[in-house]
Write an enzyme that holds these catalytic residues in place. Structure first.
Site, mmCIF file in Angstrom:
data_model
loop_
_atom_site.group_PDB
_atom_site.id
_atom_site.type_symbol
_atom_site.label_atom_id
_atom_site.label_comp_id
_atom_site.label_asym_id
_atom_site.label_seq_id
_atom_site.Cartn_x
_atom_site.Cartn_y
_atom_site.Cartn_z
ATOM 1 C CB SER A 161 -0.968 -0.040 1.188
ATOM 2 O OG SER A 161 -2.011 0.884 1.042
ATOM 3 C CG ASP A 247 -6.466 -2.866 -4.398
ATOM 4 O OD1 ASP A 247 -6.897 -1.708 -4.181
ATOM 5 O OD2 ASP A 247 -5.439 -3.314 -3.868
ATOM 6 C CG HIS A 277 -5.996 -1.613 -0.632
ATOM 7 N ND1 HIS A 277 -5.042 -1.416 -1.592
ATOM 8 C CD2 HIS A 277 -5.533 -0.990 0.486
ATOM 9 C CE1 HIS A 277 -4.053 -0.694 -1.089
ATOM 10 N NE2 HIS A 277 -4.321 -0.436 0.173
#
Length: 305
Positions: A161, A247, A277
């Protein structure tokens, strides 16, 4: 030309796909804090990170006129064959290097790596460029000291991330300084590569508070140090991109894979079906398969002579 997303899917057993589909159907979708007050509340409620055994060595390194806290793991059963620089996620505004202790201990022992994780400064208290400056300092320290400290100068970098974004920004900084050569690979999990809202992918997250917290003071967010998708991407080490098909950042990762390849880099993209995600942090067989794949990829690039 016909193009289908499933042509990019990683090869995983059908039962893992079914398990992931069922898991996410029964799981409420999460969201990040949407204001400073919510951020403070989320930080206060965050559980303590799981402990590692043996624990990390906590140290403050000095490089590039900066002092940066790091956490260091070395393998318990032999000398390191390489060093992995880990950059944690958390939207640039949450978590710490300690959150990855258990995983980094496992990585160190499984691959015979020294793992160094960076406690970079968090937004909004320390907005851009504090975080990439800290990550760059840690990378430069390793480039200078890894051989003397760990007995190897073979380096790799990675993160998930926000950590993936910072890892790529760090490589661009190092490349521009002629210091990227020791890095043999970059394992990037579901990073966000356009914070400017100029691309279709970037516009999907334009209202997220983490962007305001991290770069709300910056007028032009196409600066590659913020949005690496806009950078000159040639001359980078082999890169593995991991992302889930569900995602919100899927398009961002697809675009980055295309730009890295067009710039002449070795890039591999693995898309995992029915995965949102952050999926590699979830208790599914698919997450374990993805992480095992990251380990194999790193082993091939950092630990082979």
């Amino acid at each position: 030309m016909r193009f289908a997303l499933d042509a990019l899917f990683a090869d995983v057993p059908a039962e893992q796909v079914d398990e992931a589909r069922d898991f996410y159907k029964s799981r409420a979708a999460g969201r990040g804090p949407s204001s400073l007050e919510e951020l403070k509340e989320a930080r206060a409620k965050r559980s303590a990170p799981p402990a590692a055994d043996p624990p990390a060595i906590e140290e403050t390194i000095e490089a590039a006129e900066a002092r940066v806290p790091v956490r260091i793991f070395t393998p318990i059963d032999g000398p390191p064959r390489g060093v992995y620089l880990d950059i944690h996620g958390g939207g640039f505004y949450m978590d710490s290097a300690a959150r990855g202790d258990k995983r980094n201990r496992e990585l160190a022992d499984a691959l015979y790596l020294a793992v160094v994780s960076v406690d970079y400064r968090l937004a909004p208290e320390h907005p851009w460029p504090a975080a990439p400056a800290d990550c760059e300092a840690a990378a430069l320290w390793l480039a200078e000291e890894a051989d003397a400290r760990f007995g190897t100068s073979r380096l790799a970098i990675g993160g998930s991330s926000a950590g993936a974004t910072l890892a790529l920004a760090t490589l661009l900084r190092l490349r521009d300084k002629g210091a990227v050569g020791q890095f043999t690979g970059a394992a990037l999990q579901f990073g966000t590569y356009d914070l400017s809202a100029r691309t279709p992918a970037g516009r999907r997250i334009t209202d997220e508070y983490f962007i305001q917290a991290y770069v709300g003071h910056v007028e032009d967010r196409t600066v590659p140090d913020i949005s690496p998708i806009y950078g000159v991407l040639r001359g980078l080490p082999p890169t593995l991109l991991i992302v889930g098909s569900a995602d919100v950042l899927l398009e961002d990762n697809l675009a980055l894979a295309g730009r890295l390849s067009a710039a002449g880099n070795d890039v591999e993209l693995r898309v995992y079906p029915h995965s949102p995600h952050g999926f590699t942090g979830h208790p599914t067989a698919m997450a374990r398969t993805a992480l095992s794949g990251v380990e194999s990829w790193l082993r091939d690039r950092i630990t082979q002579s």
